[in-house]
Motif scaffolding. Structure first.
Motif, PDB file in Angstrom:
ATOM      1  N   TRP A  69      30.122  37.680  47.323  1.00  0.00           N
ATOM      2  CA  TRP A  69      30.458  36.610  46.383  1.00  0.00           C
ATOM      3  C   TRP A  69      29.400  36.510  45.279  1.00  0.00           C
ATOM      4  CZ3 TRP A  69      33.350  33.994  43.592  1.00  0.00           C
ATOM      5  CH2 TRP A  69      32.889  32.869  42.907  1.00  0.00           C
ATOM      6  N   SER A  70      28.142  36.690  45.651  1.00  0.00           N
ATOM      7  CA  SER A  70      27.084  36.676  44.641  1.00  0.00           C
ATOM      8  C   SER A  70      27.346  37.733  43.586  1.00  0.00           C
ATOM      9  CB  SER A  70      25.722  36.902  45.307  1.00  0.00           C
ATOM     10  OG  SER A  70      24.681  36.917  44.341  1.00  0.00           O
ATOM     11  N   ASN A  71      27.819  38.902  44.022  1.00  0.00           N
ATOM     12  CA  ASN A  71      28.117  39.974  43.067  1.00  0.00           C
ATOM     13  C   ASN A  71      29.395  39.711  42.278  1.00  0.00           C
ATOM     14  OD1 ASN A  71      25.951  41.864  43.244  1.00  0.00           O
ATOM     15  ND2 ASN A  71      26.633  42.386  45.305  1.00  0.00           N
ATOM     16  N   VAL A  72      30.374  39.039  42.891  1.00  0.00           N
ATOM     17  CA  VAL A  72      31.564  38.639  42.131  1.00  0.00           C
ATOM     18  C   VAL A  72      31.154  37.683  41.019  1.00  0.00           C
ATOM     19  CG1 VAL A  72      33.733  37.321  42.239  1.00  0.00           C
ATOM     20  CG2 VAL A  72      33.208  39.000  44.007  1.00  0.00           C
TER      21      VAL A  72
ATOM     22  N   ASP B 174      31.617  46.708  41.414  1.00  0.00           N
ATOM     23  CA  ASP B 174      31.664  47.796  42.394  1.00  0.00           C
ATOM     24  C   ASP B 174      30.881  47.439  43.652  1.00  0.00           C
ATOM     25  OD1 ASP B 174      33.252  49.293  40.734  1.00  0.00           O
ATOM     26  OD2 ASP B 174      31.599  50.458  39.877  1.00  0.00           O
ATOM     27  N   ARG B 175      29.739  46.785  43.490  1.00  0.00           N
ATOM     28  CA  ARG B 175      28.945  46.370  44.655  1.00  0.00           C
ATOM     29  C   ARG B 175      29.724  45.341  45.476  1.00  0.00           C
ATOM     30  NH1 ARG B 175      23.702  47.564  44.852  1.00  0.00           N
ATOM     31  NH2 ARG B 175      23.127  45.657  45.928  1.00  0.00           N
ATOM     32  N   ALA B 176      30.362  44.412  44.779  1.00  0.00           N
ATOM     33  CA  ALA B 176      31.133  43.385  45.471  1.00  0.00           C
ATOM     34  C   ALA B 176      32.276  44.003  46.265  1.00  0.00           C
ATOM     35  CB  ALA B 176      31.672  42.380  44.464  1.00  0.00           C
ATOM     36  N   ASP B 177      32.935  44.997  45.698  1.00  0.00           N
ATOM     37  CA  ASP B 177      34.087  45.627  46.344  1.00  0.00           C
ATOM     38  C   ASP B 177      33.696  46.212  47.705  1.00  0.00           C
ATOM     39  OD1 ASP B 177      36.647  46.549  46.699  1.00  0.00           O
ATOM     40  OD2 ASP B 177      36.392  48.336  45.479  1.00  0.00           O
ATOM     41  N   GLY B 178      32.633  46.999  47.738  1.00  0.00           N
ATOM     42  CA  GLY B 178      32.206  47.604  49.002  1.00  0.00           C
ATOM     43  C   GLY B 178      31.787  46.568  50.029  1.00  0.00           C
ATOM     44  N   GLN B 179      31.104  45.525  49.593  1.00  0.00           N
ATOM     45  CA  GLN B 179      30.647  44.495  50.519  1.00  0.00           C
ATOM     46  C   GLN B 179      31.808  43.676  51.065  1.00  0.00           C
ATOM     47  OE1 GLN B 179      27.848  42.617  47.926  1.00  0.00           O
ATOM     48  NE2 GLN B 179      26.234  44.115  48.339  1.00  0.00           N
TER      49      GLN B 179
ATOM     50  N   SER C 205      37.886  35.977  47.710  1.00  0.00           N
ATOM     51  CA  SER C 205      36.981  36.697  46.813  1.00  0.00           C
ATOM     52  C   SER C 205      37.623  37.966  46.258  1.00  0.00           C
ATOM     53  CB  SER C 205      35.672  37.040  47.542  1.00  0.00           C
ATOM     54  OG  SER C 205      34.964  35.873  47.888  1.00  0.00           O
ATOM     55  N   LEU C 206      38.420  38.648  47.089  1.00  0.00           N
ATOM     56  CA  LEU C 206      39.108  39.849  46.606  1.00  0.00           C
ATOM     57  C   LEU C 206      40.111  39.504  45.502  1.00  0.00           C
ATOM     58  CD1 LEU C 206      39.667  41.750  49.968  1.00  0.00           C
ATOM     59  CD2 LEU C 206      38.411  42.622  47.987  1.00  0.00           C
TER      60      LEU C 206
END
Length: 410
Positions: free
Chosen positions: A176-179, A185-190, A213-214
């Motif tokens: 969520w922090s990356n969203v 891209d970082r958010a997607d993998g996490q 989040s997705l």
């Protein structure tokens, strides 16, 4: 007859209810080649003190399960000297016929889970105030790693599942922090990792969080069909069937996806479901800290997004004012976002001067803190619309000159 408070405390520490202890002891007995004869009455007798010294095989199972001698579980050996000498001679070998470790050194119980959960709650508070940033992501990933590292030392399967659920929640916090920071891209993998862990833990609340989040991630990538699919997946999680608050958020997120696709009827229908579900939610129910942001204020704010996307700028402005009127003070980042949405709604009605004043207050609300990427993107949308709708006005040029550095820097 004295109650066995030590056994009760050990059960609470390991996360066992009475029926779960019955199942766990019988499972160990069966694995050791014996019949599982322990029932609810047996455990009740242990807890009330009516049975002060379980049968040998039951003792061995309990000792292996909790990793300590029976006397440390509050049981009292018989006073017969021969039997007592036999007990004392074999205490150190207790549980040898079963395969679990004979010592509780370093074992992880519910108190450890509670400490990890408190750490997660502090990160949630940091996100509410400042928004997504790299330090928050690092702390969340460290929390997830700590949860996973404790798996092999869990005192029970129940504790193992709680650790998995917390690892998922920590990972979802990092994602969520990356969203929020638009590190997509970082958010997607996490998020994929968090979804896997949530399903392993059978944690539908965190699974719903991940789908939420997705949906937001898909929106940022302008993949609006996938955002709608994620919204429907959020609606299908177990927690939405049990708690109308979660169902409301899932419907509201779906409504935004429909609005971004230009499907007016579907968007308004989904948002109507969101309003109906929220009216049924119990405000004082115990819920995970991450969803504390959601309530009437956030629903108004999401309604402003839906209406602005559908071209109802005046209604979007009114919804933004309602959101700001009831938004709790601790949600500084959300207040700044709702204010930026208000500025957009005013701009879309041709009120450039008022919109610029409103947008300027976003920087005051954030009190000099760096704007999260999601907020910078929203302010960028405002400036682009400002140049499109009022390109030759003095206010547009002055606003851009004054605030460009603040909203454009990473």
């Amino acid at each position: 007859m004295e109650e066995n408070s030590r056994l009760r405390a050990a059960m609470e520490e390991a996360g066992y209810k009475q029926a779960e202890l019955v199942e766990a002891v019988n499972r160990l007995l069966t694995a050791a080649g014996h019949r599982g004869t322990v029932g609810d009455r047996t455990v009740r007798y242990w807890l009330t003190g009516k049975s002060r010294w379980p049968q040998r095989r039951q003792r061995e199972a309990l000792e292996a399960l909790f990793g300590c001698p029976a006397v440390e579980l509050g049981f009292v050996p018989p006073e017969d000297p021969l039997l007592r000498r036999t007990f004392l001679a074999t205490t150190t070998a207790a549980g040898a016929s079963l395969t679990l470790p004979p010592s509780n050194t370093g074992r992880v119980g519910t108190s450890d889970v509670a400490a990890l959960r408190a750490s997660l709650e502090s990160l949630t508070g940091l996100d509410d105030t400042r928004g997504g940033h790299s330090a928050l992501e690092r702390s969340a990933l460290a929390g997830a790693a700590e949860c996973l590292s404790k798996q092999d030392k869990a005192s029970s399967q129940r504790v193992r599942q709680r650790l998995l659920g917390l690892a998922s929640d920590f990972t979802a916090t990092a994602a969520w922090s990356n969203v929020d920071a638009r590190q997509l891209d970082r958010a997607d993998g996490q998020l994929k990792e968090a979804l896997y862990l949530a399903r392993m833990a059978n944690d539908s609340a965190t699974e719903m969080r991940v789908w939420n989040s997705l949906a937001m991630l898909a929106h940022q990538r302008k993949e609006h069909g996938q955002a709608v699919d994620a919204g429907y997946a959020a609606q299908a999680t177990g927690i939405t069937r049990r708690d109308p608050l979660f169902a409301s958020l899932a419907h509201a997120r779906t409504a935004i996806g429909h609005a971004n696709r230009g499907d007016r009827q579907a968007a308004l229908r989904s948002f109507g479901f969101a309003e109906d579900m929220l009216s049924k939610a119990k405000p004082d129910a115990i819920r995970p800290p991450w969803i504390a942001f959601y309530g009437p204020a956030e629903l108004y704010a999401l309604g402003a997004v839906v209406r602005d996307r559908l071209g109802f700028a005046a209604e979007a402005e009114a919804a933004s004012y309602r959101a700001l009127a009831v938004l709790p003070t601790q949600f500084r980042r959300n207040r700044a976002l709702a204010t930026a949405r208000l500025a957009l709604a005013q701009l879309h009605q041709g009120e450039a001067d008022q919109a610029c004043d409103t947008a300027a207050s976003v920087f005051e609300l954030m009190a000099g803190a760096p704007l999260p990427g999601r907020m910078r993107s929203l302010i960028g949308d405002f400036y682009r619309d400002l140049l499109t709708l009022a390109p030759d006005t003095t206010v547009a040029r002055e606003w851009g000159d004054r605030y460009r550095d603040q909203w454009s820097r990473p």
